[in-house]
Design an enzyme around this catalytic site. Sequence first.
Site, PDB file in Angstrom:
ATOM      1  N   TRP A 143      38.013  33.236  48.782  1.00  0.00           N
ATOM      2  CA  TRP A 143      37.466  33.813  47.549  1.00  0.00           C
ATOM      3  C   TRP A 143      36.034  34.311  47.788  1.00  0.00           C
ATOM      4  O   TRP A 143      35.617  35.335  47.276  1.00  0.00           O
ATOM      5  CB  TRP A 143      37.482  32.764  46.448  1.00  0.00           C
ATOM      6  CG  TRP A 143      37.026  33.284  45.111  1.00  0.00           C
ATOM      7  CD1 TRP A 143      37.768  33.973  44.196  1.00  0.00           C
ATOM      8  CD2 TRP A 143      35.722  33.157  44.539  1.00  0.00           C
ATOM      9  NE1 TRP A 143      37.011  34.274  43.098  1.00  0.00           N
ATOM     10  CE2 TRP A 143      35.752  33.792  43.265  1.00  0.00           C
ATOM     11  CE3 TRP A 143      34.527  32.571  44.948  1.00  0.00           C
ATOM     12  CZ2 TRP A 143      34.640  33.845  42.420  1.00  0.00           C
ATOM     13  CZ3 TRP A 143      33.426  32.633  44.116  1.00  0.00           C
ATOM     14  CH2 TRP A 143      33.487  33.255  42.867  1.00  0.00           C
ATOM     15  N   HIS A 144      35.290  33.545  48.601  1.00  0.00           N
ATOM     16  CA  HIS A 144      33.904  33.939  48.861  1.00  0.00           C
ATOM     17  C   HIS A 144      33.818  35.125  49.815  1.00  0.00           C
ATOM     18  O   HIS A 144      32.875  35.909  49.743  1.00  0.00           O
ATOM     19  CB  HIS A 144      33.111  32.756  49.422  1.00  0.00           C
ATOM     20  CG  HIS A 144      32.725  31.759  48.364  1.00  0.00           C
ATOM     21  ND1 HIS A 144      33.471  30.643  48.093  1.00  0.00           N
ATOM     22  CD2 HIS A 144      31.685  31.731  47.491  1.00  0.00           C
ATOM     23  CE1 HIS A 144      32.898  29.962  47.104  1.00  0.00           C
ATOM     24  NE2 HIS A 144      31.823  30.592  46.723  1.00  0.00           N
ATOM     25  N   GLY A 145      34.782  35.235  50.717  1.00  0.00           N
ATOM     26  CA  GLY A 145      34.739  36.366  51.640  1.00  0.00           C
ATOM     27  C   GLY A 145      35.818  36.235  52.704  1.00  0.00           C
ATOM     28  O   GLY A 145      36.288  35.129  52.984  1.00  0.00           O
TER      29      GLY A 145
END
Lengths: 471, 357
Positions: A317-319
């Site tokens: 989700w963050h990257g």
Amino acid sequence: MVFSSPVFLFLFLPVVLLGLALVRLRRFQAFWLLGLSALFYIWGAGQAVLILVAVTLAAYAAGWIPWQRLTVRWRRVLLAAVILVLLLPILFFKYLPPLAGAAGSDAFAAVAIPLGISFFTFHAVSYVIDVWRGTIVRERNLRDFSLYLFVFPHQIAGPIVRYAEIRDELHGFREASLPQFGYGFTRFTWGLAKKVIVADQVGRLAGEIFAINAGGTDLSLATAWLGAVLYAVQIYFDFSGYSDMAIGLAIMLGFHFPENFAQPYRSWSVTEFWRRWHMTLSRWFRDYVYFPLGGNRHGVLREYGALLTVFLLTSLWHGGTLNFLIWGGLHSAALIIERATGLRDSQRLLIVRRVLMLLFIIISWVPFRTATTDQLGRYWSNMVTGSLDGLAPIAITGLTPAVLIALAIAVISLIGPARSTGFGAVFGTRSSLELERFRFRLAIPLGIVLFVISSLVLLWSNFSPFLYFQF
Amino acid sequence: MTPSDPSATRRGRIAAIGFSTVLLVALFFPASAIDENKAPPAAPQLSIEGITSGALLGQIRDAVSTNFGLRSLAIQTIARATLALGASPTPMVYLGEDGEPFLSEDFVGACSTNLEAFHIHETLDEIAAAQKAAGREFLFAVVPDKGSIDRDKLGSAEDSLLACNDVNRAYLESIPTIMTAWNSFEASDDELYFFGDSHWNYVGGSRFAVELLNRVQPGIVQPGDLVETQEQHSGDLFLLMGLEQLETTTVVTAERSGVDTQYDSEVTPLGYTVQRWRSSGDAALITGRTLIVHDSTFAYNSAVYGPYFEDLTSVPIQALSDPGEIARLGDYDRVIVQRVQRGVQSDLDLLLAIDWL
């Protein structure tokens, strides 16, 4: 557009507030806020707003599917299909470019991630799942549903608000009372100060130190640790400051958003850290991934599997890079160790564990900040075996009074009652729902002072002196 | 008063209107201009294309950010408050002992530009060989950074600040084709750099010019050639901190008896200032056509050079990136490049790329 910009503070925000205060009609309120929220997004991301409109329409349409009439199997298949459709933009913009890059193709290198797409998508997915579960009734009004997804305070960086949490406020006439407006204003300026006075100041120097690492140059031991500490301060004050601003703005507009941070750096375990850090994201993964996978009710192996899945998804989700997976791997490994050894629930050696936890936090943010595994390896290596030359010139010249003040504020934030947020400790209330204990007479003058100082610093930060020696 | 009181919501509305009004008044407060390293934003242009492309929103954002009425007040307030605490308000400027400002880039840049890795020695040898083959003299002159000369004013952080700078200095001093001035500057009792500026002052500039002139033609500068006057100077380091501070400085020029010097300058179509000095008379002159390619340090010693050259042209080094600008100047018998220590490595490739150089 970000909240900590002159155009937002001195043009967009007053226009929004004036419109709502001067025209007291519910339909006007809804259209005014929706229209300006769309403008807020267009201002930051331009035509990418069309992607968000598509996600909005897809989620709204999914609400109309007669879920309860379908067989269990078809309900699941259809839900998976809807979620996949909602996730398509995020998959395309966030994960395809790094995957293609890893495969040696630069075909998607120029693809830019639409602003706030992750938060927007998670709002939409939570709505669809809640309707699917039958815990909420579908929203019939497209305008109000669009407002739920688009309303600008949570649009770019959360908190992730459940539809049920603001459903009544979406449907009713929203008006902030003086205590609510005072709370909202103070909460907003508190967050603005965290962002402008602390995060932005330390972030500039942290960025320069990490840039040296990214350029392939080794850092001295002291410089590497300074950079890591500065980044840990930056990411907390930046993110939690943004949440404070969002919650404060929401109150001023007549909404109540959930809390998102509760002094995570005061944790003595990784488990506790995740109960205090980005709480609405943790809640999202708990309710929509961890519990459906069985949680801790089906044995240890299944519990650990669910935990690893949650952190795999949290990382992604963050990257979509390996460094985010390393970051998530560190945290999930620590969580499993805490559960396996009983440290999670132990109350022993809390002070020592708080110190160790701080070190873990500082070290584990490094993969978050570095772009490649090479940079990460070099940085971690410098934190252990870096030269003892002292601080690099960039750190000596970069430790300005503004940075030192920011660091002092960060240290002070580690002191005080652990159960309260810094804002709660100063102003006597833990959330916007406990306004009867809110120290209004302290909040307003302090809020004004913080607003003036933050504005001065903001205007200063935008100063680009005339460098005539570079003519 | 509870949130649900009608009077409380009325007061909340009044507070919202009051707050918004204050913000809008602040936005439209009359602006005062500040010198900045960016073009002032254009006024937002209302057009269909601007609206659909988002350009209008960007124009509004830039105009609000830069033309904000209280901005200059904010900048000066923070600068004065921080300086009053004995510290620099910006990482671009480092305050040494007694509050003397230094350009941080002198220290920071040196650590990110290991000059040996730029193969300056080899590049300069290549350039010098090409010039010699073409029948031209070539001289590369390096101006010491302020910090490397006034190092005793840096305080306790001197060694850490100059660690990389010193490595680069040693490397440059080891290249015989480079003219440097560290040793002679360090031996001087005069103040060779401005207090509030990153540059050498006119005294430092003239000292360097004399060394350079005597290197090109030994003994050409005679005692008594240099004339001193006083003027006020606004330091760039204070501008970087958001303030203007004047200091009295000694301006040095050269006046040679029996030499008539004609000066003219032009701004080329691409915006570069080209200066020319043509001298004649009974006294000795450096003959032929000479070109000085320079950076900003030239501003403080240019008035010394003119009367010693039969034909001198100066052009800023940035003009090298537009080869046509250099080509239109014609050919020269002698090329001198004057660069400050912190900028030595940049634009070297441009020198190599110019055909006639």
